[in-house]
Write an enzyme that holds these catalytic residues in place. Structure first.
Site, PDB file in Angstrom:
ATOM      1  N   GLU A 106      50.745  60.473  45.469  1.00 15.97           N
ATOM      2  CA  GLU A 106      49.508  59.971  44.839  1.00 15.97           C
ATOM      3  C   GLU A 106      49.301  58.510  45.211  1.00 15.97           C
ATOM      4  OE1 GLU A 106      51.106  60.999  41.069  1.00 15.97           O
ATOM      5  OE2 GLU A 106      51.537  58.926  40.524  1.00 15.97           O
ATOM      6  N   LYS A 138      49.051  54.502  45.319  1.00 12.66           N
ATOM      7  CA  LYS A 138      49.707  53.403  44.621  1.00 12.66           C
ATOM      8  C   LYS A 138      48.597  52.412  44.293  1.00 12.66           C
ATOM      9  CE  LYS A 138      53.589  50.205  44.878  1.00 12.66           C
ATOM     10  NZ  LYS A 138      52.920  49.154  44.180  1.00 12.66           N
ATOM     11  N   ASP A 187      46.466  49.404  43.153  1.00 15.34           N
ATOM     12  CA  ASP A 187      46.738  47.971  43.220  1.00 15.34           C
ATOM     13  C   ASP A 187      46.019  47.282  42.071  1.00 15.34           C
ATOM     14  OD1 ASP A 187      47.868  45.763  44.233  1.00 15.34           O
ATOM     15  OD2 ASP A 187      46.514  45.528  45.936  1.00 15.34           O
ATOM     16  N   TYR A 217      49.549  57.751  35.094  1.00 16.76           N
ATOM     17  CA  TYR A 217      50.291  58.631  36.005  1.00 16.76           C
ATOM     18  C   TYR A 217      51.702  58.968  35.554  1.00 16.76           C
ATOM     19  CZ  TYR A 217      51.236  53.806  37.374  1.00 16.76           C
ATOM     20  OH  TYR A 217      51.515  52.467  37.352  1.00 16.76           O
ATOM     21  N   LYS A 276      54.384  51.755  51.578  1.00 23.36           N
ATOM     22  CA  LYS A 276      53.428  50.644  51.576  1.00 23.36           C
ATOM     23  C   LYS A 276      52.563  50.666  52.835  1.00 23.36           C
ATOM     24  CE  LYS A 276      53.722  47.429  49.074  1.00 23.36           C
ATOM     25  NZ  LYS A 276      54.116  46.599  47.983  1.00 23.36           N
ATOM     26  N   CYS A 291      27.362  12.669  53.465  1.00 26.03           N
ATOM     27  CA  CYS A 291      26.987  14.008  53.923  1.00 26.03           C
ATOM     28  C   CYS A 291      27.317  14.167  55.410  1.00 26.03           C
ATOM     29  CB  CYS A 291      25.494  14.236  53.700  1.00 26.03           C
ATOM     30  SG  CYS A 291      24.921  15.796  54.400  1.00 26.03           S
ATOM     31  N   CYS A 296      23.498  14.567  57.159  1.00 26.02           N
ATOM     32  CA  CYS A 296      22.471  13.520  57.192  1.00 26.02           C
ATOM     33  C   CYS A 296      23.019  12.136  56.878  1.00 26.02           C
ATOM     34  CB  CYS A 296      21.335  13.869  56.237  1.00 26.02           C
ATOM     35  SG  CYS A 296      21.807  13.702  54.510  1.00 26.02           S
ATOM     36  N   CYS A 329      25.109  16.503  48.406  1.00 27.07           N
ATOM     37  CA  CYS A 329      24.255  15.584  49.149  1.00 27.07           C
ATOM     38  C   CYS A 329      22.940  15.554  48.389  1.00 27.07           C
ATOM     39  CB  CYS A 329      24.043  16.120  50.565  1.00 27.07           C
ATOM     40  SG  CYS A 329      22.679  15.319  51.416  1.00 27.07           S
ATOM     41  N   CYS A 369      17.702  16.646  53.729  1.00 26.57           N
ATOM     42  CA  CYS A 369      18.869  16.840  54.597  1.00 26.57           C
ATOM     43  C   CYS A 369      18.685  18.142  55.385  1.00 26.57           C
ATOM     44  CB  CYS A 369      20.107  16.903  53.709  1.00 26.57           C
ATOM     45  SG  CYS A 369      21.571  17.478  54.554  1.00 26.57           S
TER      46      CYS A 369
HETATM   47  S1  IVH Z   1      55.268  55.319  39.085  1.00 26.88           S
HETATM   48  C1  IVH Z   1      59.022  55.192  36.526  1.00 26.88           C
HETATM   49  N1  IVH Z   1      52.967  55.719  40.224  1.00 26.88           N
HETATM   50  O1  IVH Z   1      53.503  50.100  41.274  1.00 26.88           O
HETATM   51  C2  IVH Z   1      57.623  55.199  37.041  1.00 26.88           C
HETATM   52  N2  IVH Z   1      53.653  53.466  39.849  1.00 26.88           N
HETATM   53  O2  IVH Z   1      55.362  48.397  42.690  1.00 26.88           O
HETATM   54  C3  IVH Z   1      57.392  54.114  38.008  1.00 26.88           C
HETATM   55  N3  IVH Z   1      51.994  51.786  40.571  1.00 26.88           N
HETATM   56  O3  IVH Z   1      55.283  49.055  38.436  1.00 26.88           O
HETATM   57  C4  IVH Z   1      55.978  53.914  38.371  1.00 26.88           C
HETATM   58  N4  IVH Z   1      50.485  53.216  41.296  1.00 26.88           N
HETATM   59  O4  IVH Z   1      52.758  49.499  38.178  1.00 26.88           O
HETATM   60  C5  IVH Z   1      53.840  54.797  39.778  1.00 26.88           C
HETATM   61  N5  IVH Z   1      50.927  56.219  41.212  1.00 26.88           N
HETATM   62  C6  IVH Z   1      51.793  55.324  40.762  1.00 26.88           C
HETATM   63  C7  IVH Z   1      51.534  53.935  40.845  1.00 26.88           C
HETATM   64  C8  IVH Z   1      52.495  53.024  40.383  1.00 26.88           C
HETATM   65  C9  IVH Z   1      50.773  51.925  41.112  1.00 26.88           C
HETATM   66  C10 IVH Z   1      52.603  50.478  40.257  1.00 26.88           C
HETATM   67  C11 IVH Z   1      53.403  50.440  38.983  1.00 26.88           C
HETATM   68  C12 IVH Z   1      54.759  49.923  39.375  1.00 26.88           C
HETATM   69  C13 IVH Z   1      54.456  49.245  40.674  1.00 26.88           C
HETATM   70  C14 IVH Z   1      55.695  49.100  41.544  1.00 26.88           C
END
Ligand code: IVH
Length: 708
Positions: A140, A142, A144, A253, A349, A443, A446, A461, A466
């Site tokens: 799934e 990650k 941000d 999640y 990542k 400036c 000018c 300015c 100008c």
């Molecule tokens: S699982 C024990 N699932 O990434 C469960 N984390 O860099 C651990 N994060 O602290 C987390 N998307 O805040 C999980 N689909 C996802 C996530 C996720 C973002 C974050 C989470 C974690 C950080 C670690």
């Protein structure tokens, strides 16, 4: 008490019908208790359709109307207020500080992988630890954003907390309640669950983030670096009302803990992560069911990760990778965790949106209001697929705060379609040859002495002639939201200015077209198009002209407010501060800027020149309305608060049909203020003025002869 959140088609139909019935006014069929319960259920259903399925079932006005009915009812019968009622998101007052919140289970981090080899190594360990030859993974996004933990007790959201150090975070319950996709209540007791802790991420969608930053830039504030900082920062803002306005989203999640009441076995019956996500979704939680995918074996996972990275920018929110989780709960149990991360999950990542470069020099650019902006010229570097060589530093305070020096190695970030940003200098790599950034006193264009008002971060300015300012003002006047003169973007504006073809705004309407036709790149067709675009700009509605004039602090919304409050632009020449302050969202700073602009002889001269060129200076809509014959002829009206009997647009149309005029702000010119539920500052202003007739919706209906 609550319907199960995964509605059957029949339940959906019933809730929709109940909603419609209530909207049609047939509320007398219910006792207050029944009405409150029905309204709650209908609104929760409407939220669910809107936030989890992006498929609204009621119009905004209908939704608002249902919501205000529930609020009114709860005000009348406070004992009907339920902690899971949608009205309970509403926050009052500022949060002074965030008390510590100890997590029920520590919030761990994730281990990271960066390439297929890392993933294969991890898969090998997973197989060793589980004793399986092949593993099913759930993959799934990650997200941000900022991690959160939520606790639901007896089905009610009782605590929201930030991650903090993983053991103790900060309690932000009021703030998380402002996130509309998070349910305040869920039917957990139907499953015998007394308490549950859920983990997830708060994110800001890219479009919301972009709009927010555009607003900040207009206000002279430095934009926020990325949606992650914006989400984390928002959760720690003092005013929960501000949090609501920022339109955060959330994804949940992970169930980190639960306590059962009686002989229930439902969570125990969940055997794997994928099913748990679906179960959460069925209960009304925003879990990533659409995004999560089950895959067997690491090869399939690697292929999926590589494919997903190419689609990263298509998502409405930022992700910095994918999370791969061993799907089976028994396997997860066997693998356990370190003090830092679970062994059964890892993050893959994506390529960083950050890169290092070198700050070569700083240039200073002059904007249309004379603001002098430092711009960092850096060694060209590729970030997220785009080469960056120029990065705005916004203002002197930003440069000082970051302690930037010429020659510094710098960390540059560019997230999605967000503007690039210097995160920080890598000061540990300095060799002593770095030089301070010197701000100009004059400036750069000018030569005029620069000025910095005490309460501002920006040097300006003050020479309005100008060249840089004139060019930027011209480009703003021609821009899409202003007079929308296609073909007059910044490059052509600069060219025409430098050649003396257009020297100022009024000059746009006296172009020597033979000179333009002689320019390279200007064929017959493009000259004609430009001529037409300029000619058509004369007929644009008044608010576009007001916006295009570039009055400080007057954005497009304010320009609309101003335009709808006058019949002719020149009316504003005589407006004093109190009249301006009576308009919506006008404070002393804005009022003074508008007054100053309108009373400055050079600006009045420009407006005269535009009028002579044939520019529309009237608010035509208002002309028509005020001349319409009818019982309300010449009277001014304003609606405030939530109307329950009409849509606001319908009520306004009724006024106009009878010759009345809708205005946008409370002033001494206002005759009638019609107040719906939750009328706020406009009502207060009108009361103070003492000259405005304040009507309820019912009184308004009588006035216009509408049958009650
Ligand atoms: S699982 C024990 N699932 O990434 C469960 N984390 O860099 C651990 N994060 O602290 C987390 N998307 O805040 C999980 N689909 C996802 C996530 C996720 C973002 C974050 C989470 C974690 C950080 C670690």
């Amino acid at each position: 008490m609550y319907l199960s959140i995964m509605y059957t088609q029949e339940q959906e139909q019933t809730l929709f019908d109940i909603g419609k019935k209530i909207l049609s006014g047939s509320t007398e069929l219910y006792t207050p208790n029944q009405l409150a319960e029905n309204l709650r259920n209908v609104i929760i259903y409407a939220d669910w359709k809107y936030y989890l399925h992006s498929n609204p079932v009621f119009s905004d006005a209908e939704y608002d109307s249902l919501f205000s009915m529930l609020k009114k009812l709860e005000q009348e019968y406070p004992h009907l207020i339920h902690p899971g009622s949608p009205t309970q998101r509403v926050a009052n007052g500022l949060t002074e500080k965030f008390p510590p919140a100890t997590h029920i289970v520590p919030m761990l981090s994730l281990d990271n992988t960066y390439n297929p080899e890392d993933l294969r190594d991890w898969d090998r360990k997973c197989r060793e630890l589980t004793g399986k030859t092949s593993i099913v993974y759930c993959v799934e996004p990650k997200y941000d954003g900022a991690s959160i933990s939520l606790v639901y007790r007896d089905g009610i959201l009782v605590r929201g907390a930030t991650r903090g150090d993983g053991i103790t975070g900060e309690e932000i319950t009021t703030h998380v309640k402002q996130i509309r996709s998070l349910p305040l209540a869920a039917p957990l007791s139907d499953y015998g669950i007394a308490e549950m802790e859920i983990r997830g991420e708060v994110v800001i969608h890219k479009d919301v983030f972009k709009t927010y930053n555009e607003q900040r830039i207009k206000e002279g504030l430095p934009p926020l670096a990325n949606p992650r900082n914006a989400a984390a920062g928002t959760l720690r803002m003092l005013d929960p009302e501000e949090v609501r306005k920022r339109k955060l989203s959330a994804v949940l999640y992970h169930i980190s803990d639960y306590v059962l009441t009686q002989g229930s076995n439902v969570p125990a019956k969940l055997h794997n992560h994928y099913d748990a996500l679906h179960w959460l979704y069925q209960l009304g939680f925003p879990s990533p069911v659409q995004e999560a995918k089950c895959l067997e074996g690491i090869d399939a996972v690697i292929a999926f990760c590589e494919e997903f990275e190419t689609k990263r920018d298509e998502l409405p929110y930022e992700i910095d990778g994918l999370v791969i989780k061993v799907n089976d709960f028994e396997d997860q149990e066997k693998m356990g965790m370190t003090s830092h991360h679970p062994r059964w999950a890892t993050a893959f990542k994506f390529k960083a949106r950050q890169a290092t470069s070198k700050l070569l020099r700083v240039e200073f650019q002059v904007g249309r209001t004379g603001s002098v902006t430092p711009v960092a010229k850096i060694e060209p570097v590729a970030v997220g697929g785009v080469t960056i060589s120029s990065v705005s530093l916004f203002n002197e305070d930003v440069v000082r705060e970051k302690d930037l020096k010429i020659g510094d190695k710098v960390l540059v970030e560019r997230a999605g379609d967000v503007i690039p940003y210097i995160v920080k200098p890598l000061s540990e790599l300095r060799d002593g040859s770095e030089q301070s950034i010197v701000f100009p006193t004059h400036c750069p264009d000018c030569g005029e002495v620069l000025d910095k008002p005490e309460d501002e971060a920006v040097w300006r300015c003050i020479n309005i002639s100008c060249p840089s300012q004139v060019i930027e003002r011209l480009a703003h006047f021609c821009s899409k939201d202003a007079l929308d003169i296609r073909g007059m973007g910044i490059a052509n504006v600069r060219k025409f200015y430098e050649l003396g073809i257009v020297k100022d705004i009024a000059g746009l309407y006296h172009i020597d077209w033979t000179r333009v036709a002689a320019l390279e790149g200007f064929g017959e067709k493009s000259v004609q198009n430009l001529k037409d675009a300029i000619q058509n700009s004369l007929k644009q509605p008044l608010y576009r002209l007001i916006y295009g004039l570039g009055i400080r602090h007057v954005g497009i919304t304010m320009a609309k407010t101003l335009a709808s409050s006058v019949t002719h632009l020149k009316d504003l020449y005589n407006w004093d501060e109190s009249k301006l302050l009576a308009l919506e969202d006008v404070g002393p700073k804005v009022a003074s800027s508008i007054m100053h602009f309108m009373k400055t002889p050079e600006n009045q001269y420009l407006i005269d020149l535009l009028e002579q060129a044939g520019m529309n200076l009237s608010n035509q809509q208002k002309d028509i309305a005020s001349h319409a014959a009818g019982t309300l002829s010449g009277k001014t009206f304003l609606f405030t608060g939530t109307l329950t009997r009409f849509k606001r647009s319908e009520a306004e149309a009724l006024v106009e049909q009878q010759g009345g005029v809708i205005v946008s702000g409370v002033s001494s010119k206002l005759n009638y203020l019609i107040t719906g539920a939750d009328a706020g500052s406009k009502l207060e202003k009108a009361k103070k003025l003492n000259t405005v007739s304040i009507l309820t919706e019912e009184e308004f209906m009588q006035l216009i002869g509408y049958e009650l």
